[in-house]
Design an enzyme around this catalytic site. Structure first.
Site, PDB file in Angstrom:
ATOM      1  N   ASP A 176     -62.964 -21.984  35.287  1.00 20.19           N
ATOM      2  CA  ASP A 176     -62.106 -20.889  35.732  1.00 20.19           C
ATOM      3  C   ASP A 176     -60.661 -21.348  35.897  1.00 20.19           C
ATOM      4  O   ASP A 176     -60.372 -22.280  36.651  1.00 20.19           O
ATOM      5  CB  ASP A 176     -62.615 -20.320  37.066  1.00 20.19           C
ATOM      6  CG  ASP A 176     -63.974 -19.671  36.935  1.00 20.19           C
ATOM      7  OD1 ASP A 176     -64.129 -18.786  36.088  1.00 20.19           O
ATOM      8  OD2 ASP A 176     -64.891 -20.052  37.688  1.00 20.19           O
TER       9      ASP A 176
ATOM     10  N   ASP B  60     -62.641 -28.290  33.894  1.00 22.41           N
ATOM     11  CA  ASP B  60     -62.951 -27.181  34.784  1.00 22.41           C
ATOM     12  C   ASP B  60     -63.086 -25.932  33.909  1.00 22.41           C
ATOM     13  O   ASP B  60     -62.625 -25.918  32.758  1.00 22.41           O
ATOM     14  CB  ASP B  60     -61.811 -27.026  35.797  1.00 22.41           C
ATOM     15  CG  ASP B  60     -61.929 -25.772  36.624  1.00 22.41           C
ATOM     16  OD1 ASP B  60     -62.983 -25.552  37.245  1.00 22.41           O
ATOM     17  OD2 ASP B  60     -60.956 -24.988  36.638  1.00 22.41           O
TER      18      ASP B  60
END
Length: 220
Positions: A9, A7
């Site tokens: 953020d 991922d």
């Protein structure tokens, strides 16, 4: 071949300041009351229109709200070039960890993010990551997390098998997506959601430092 999917953020980049500032400004412009920091960070990872819908307590996505956020965030990203308060720095150890994994002949890297393709490309270019990731899945390519489509597409593109794939993230959406795809869910402790929430969402491993990640590759 191992596939390690990240991922962005809250996992690789600390984008908390700019995300929250953009949310607050967007809600103010649209005459809405923002529910606060915890709620604002709790929806990060979802596709933007769904994230804002949930944050605003709406029953369906609102195109005007979504477009306002895009405009606000775009302006703030330009502002961030001279305003350190809106910076999106890498979390400590990210650069070194990615460099180490990229040298492993048995491992390929990927991204699965709720950002748009444009947003993901910006981050990749900004940090000089061109050619580092064998697959990049965004909100423009697949269903929103926690649907497993991003991971399934990443495995198809790289030829990886579920038992040799890890999903690294900081949200329950990442963990639920990994579980649904049948791959190893690995949580980071420094992101936008709490460790207990990540474990409840299915995290098989929680890492406190990037140094722990190489030892997990190849484990179920």
């Amino acid at each position: 071949m191992n596939l390690v999917i990240f991922d962005l953020d809250g996992t690789l980049i600390n984008s908390e300041a700019i995300i929250l500032e953009a949310q607050f400004e967007t809600f103010a412009r649209c005459g809405l009351k923002h529910p606060g920091r915890e709620a604002g960070l709790g929806i990060v990872g979802l596709t933007l229109d769904i994230a804002l819908m949930r944050l605003a307590g709406l029953e369906r996505p609102d195109d005007a709200l979504t477009e306002t956020y895009r405009q606000v965030f775009g302006a703030m990203r330009l502002q961030a070039e001279s305003d350190p308060k809106l910076a999106e720095p890498l979390f400590p150890g990210v650069a070194e960890m990615l460099a180490e994994l990229s040298r492993r002949p048995d491992t390929v890297l990927g991204i699965a993010t709720g950002k748009s393709r444009r947003g993901a490309d910006y981050i990749i270019e900004r940090h000089g990551w061109g050619g580092l990731f064998a697959t990049t899945q965004t909100a423009d390519d697949a269903a929103s997390k926690p649907h497993p489509e991003m991971i399934l597409r990443a495995m198809r593109e790289t030829g990886a098998q579920p038992g040799a794939t890890l999903m690294i993230g900081d949200s329950n959406f990442d963990m639920e997506m990994a579980v649904a795809a049948g791959v190893a869910p690995v949580a980071v402790s420094w992101g936008f959601q709490s460790v207990p929430a990540l474990k409840a969402a299915g995290a098989a491993h929680v890492i406190e430092d990037w140094a722990a990640l190489p030892g997990l590759i190849g484990k179920p």
